[in-house]
Design a protein around this motif. Structure first.
Motif, short mmCIF file in Angstrom:
data_model
loop_
_atom_site.label_atom_id
_atom_site.label_comp_id
_atom_site.label_asym_id
_atom_site.label_seq_id
_atom_site.Cartn_x
_atom_site.Cartn_y
_atom_site.Cartn_z
N ALA A 1 0.84 -1.20 0.00
CA ALA A 1 0.00 0.00 0.00
C ALA A 1 0.87 1.25 0.00
O ALA A 1 1.94 1.27 0.62
CB ALA A 1 -0.90 0.00 1.23
N LYS B 1 -5.56 0.89 5.11
CA LYS B 1 -4.98 0.11 4.02
C LYS B 1 -5.51 -1.31 4.03
O LYS B 1 -4.84 -2.25 3.62
CB LYS B 1 -3.45 0.15 4.10
CG LYS B 1 -2.89 -0.20 5.46
CD LYS B 1 -1.40 0.11 5.52
CE LYS B 1 -0.91 -0.04 6.94
NZ LYS B 1 0.44 0.48 7.15
N LYS C 1 -3.56 0.83 -3.73
CA LYS C 1 -3.20 -0.59 -3.75
C LYS C 1 -2.01 -0.80 -4.69
O LYS C 1 -2.01 -0.30 -5.82
CB LYS C 1 -4.42 -1.35 -4.29
CG LYS C 1 -4.42 -2.81 -4.06
CD LYS C 1 -5.52 -3.47 -4.87
CE LYS C 1 -6.90 -3.36 -4.22
NZ LYS C 1 -7.94 -4.05 -5.02
#
Ligand code: MLT
Ligand code: ZN
Length: 488
Positions: A108, A184, A214
């Motif tokens: 992330a 995340k 992502k």
């Protein structure tokens, strides 16, 4: 409060570096990327922290002043340009430009909204990961704008639109409230997914100030083919075959017509168009153990056997691959160099692409057989950039206006009639809000206006973008916003 009082209060929040008022310095912020719309603004606000954005929005709401968020200013639909009233302030995200954190284990990346997409990609790569969002404008567009427009680009087929890549979001609401959802997590089933409202909202509901994106393993192995198409190839069938025979390793499936190819400068002629145009297909994989080149060759063999290709060139070196991509990515520049184009960013269901190309061509020829089309796009997503070239000698803006009134409606009717849309990846902005009102399902449009009224009851957020403010709010329990304050 007078204009000068308001400017003083804003200056107290932002300081000298955070506020531009000089006409020369304002100019680039007041015109859209395609030079179609010119607006006016008393100042450009350049906050350097989320707290400053919150303070600006509190002030804007208290005094009912319109705020136009602007990231890289690369909108194709004038989504980040103020109107001509001179009463809306531009809020530039350019000083919110920090990469906050890269987390390799969670894959992330946390960034400020003003980080340029290319810098976000580089930050991911420095951590051994990859941000799978690739756009022609990646050197200048910013994460905030990419999220605001739910940008698509060259590898949507494999990795999805921006919406599919946003794990967390930080947003300042019109009244200055901070929504901190910078998680995340891949799993977080805790009520409404509020993030999704702001993705693709073009700054009409709040200001995105940060995001968690992502990442994926770096797809360092790529195999790329330039397919010179035979005439009338059923593109959806070809895509289905290539996906199946490559175990779905396809990351791009781009279409280029001969006319678009001819617009590109510096093509040495080795990469040609077939009678039916070109497909640029790329497979990608992070694994050292997959013989990705063999897989592509096998699939291309089947494409040739099916009679769909006049020739196939498989890139043998990174330089050859780069040349293929350079051609594809510089088509918009080639159109500009030619004298401009009127852009139609349509999408249709995959199975209707070939029919759209045929029927669209008939429509254009019936309107004016002398017109030239530059058609290319992300055909693997059903997305065609169906552009009409501005004829040499014609005034670009007058031509754009005429095509918008006389030809575009027929093309949009055709796309929508096939189950498609008038805006696939470039958004609505100011230029297409009428089309949204015209084509949207009435129930959907009512909900859309309801959402606008819920988040922005005073109508201060990017007024005039996406939803026409003169429509008021739908017949529901939401308050009708008072008119935006007249400043000047
Ligand atoms: C592209 O696909 O190259 C971009 O969407 C830009 C454009 O179509 O002009
Ligand atoms: Zn595109």
């Amino acid at each position: 409060m007078s204009v000068s009082d308001l400017m003083q209060r804003l200056h107290a929040i932002l300081g000298d570096a955070g506020m531009l008022t000089d006409a020369g310095r304002l100019a680039p912020y007041l015109v859209d990327h395609r030079d179609l719309v010119r607006g006016r603004a008393p100042a450009v606000l350049r906050p350097s922290s989320t707290e400053q954005v919150m303070a600006i929005m509190r002030l804007a709401s208290a005094h009912r002043v319109g705020i136009v968020p602007q990231a890289g200013n690369t909108s194709y639909c004038a989504g980040a340009t103020p109107d001509a009233s001179g009463e809306q302030f531009v809020l530039s995200l350019e000083r919110l430009d920090k990469v906050r954190a890269v987390d390799p284990l969670d894959a992330a990346l946390s960034v400020d909204a003003g980080v340029i997409l290319k810098h976000a990609q580089e930050a991911a790569e420095a951590a051994g990961l990859y941000l799978p969002l690739s756009l022609g404008s990646e050197g200048s567009c910013c994460i905030g704008g990419v999220i605001g427009t739910n940008a698509g680009g060259l590898s949507v087929l494999r990795y999805g639109m921006t919406r599919d890549l946003v794990l967390g979001l930080e947003v300042v609401l019109p009244d200055g409230t901070l929504v901190n959802d910078m998680k995340k997590l891949r799993k977080n089933n805790t009520g409404y997914d509020i993030r999704q409202n702001f993705i693709g909202a073009e700054g009409s509901l709040g200001i995105v100030t940060g995001a968690v994106l992502k990442l994926i393993p770096i797809p360092a192995r790529r195999a790329t083919a330039w397919v010179e198409l035979a005439p009338g190839v059923p593109l959806a069938d070809m895509l289905a075959l290539v996906r199946r025979e490559t175990s779905d390793l396809v990351s791009s499936f781009e279409f280029i017509t001969a006319r678009s190819l001819a617009l590109v400068a510096g093509n040495d002629g080795r990469l040609k168009s077939g009678s039916g145009g070109v497909i640029l297909v790329e497979l990608s994989s992070s694994s050292r153990h997959l013989p990705i080149g063999d897989v592509l060759e096998g699939a291309m063999g089947e494409v040739v056997e099916a009679g769909w290709a006049e020739d196939v060139i498989i890139a043998q070196t990174e330089a050859q691959r780069a040349q293929m991509w350079r051609i594809r990515e510089t088509i918009p520049e080639g159109e500009k160099h030619f004298g401009g184009s009127v852009k139609h960013d349509i999408s249709v269901p995959l199975g209707s692409t070939v029919a759209f190309l045929a029927r669209g061509g008939t429509l254009v020829a019936a309107y004016d057989p002398a017109l030239e089309l530059s058609v290319y796009g992300h055909v693997g997503d059903g997305n065609l950039h169906y552009n009409v070239l501005v004829p040499p000698g014609e005034d670009r803006l007058a031509f754009t206006d005429r095509i918008g009134r006389e030809l575009a409606p027929a093309l949009y009717d055709l796309a929508v009639g096939m189950g498609g849309t008038f805006s696939a990846e470039h958004g609505v902005g100011r230029l297409k809000r009428g089309l949204l009102q015209h084509y949207a399902d009435p129930g959907r449009y009512r909900v859309l206006r309801g959402i606008k009224g819920l988040f922005d009851p005073l109508g201060v957020m990017n007024p005039g973008v996406m939803v026409d403010p003169s429509l008021g709010l739908p017949d529901c329990d939401l308050p009708v916003p008072p008119p935006i304050r007249r400043l000047l």
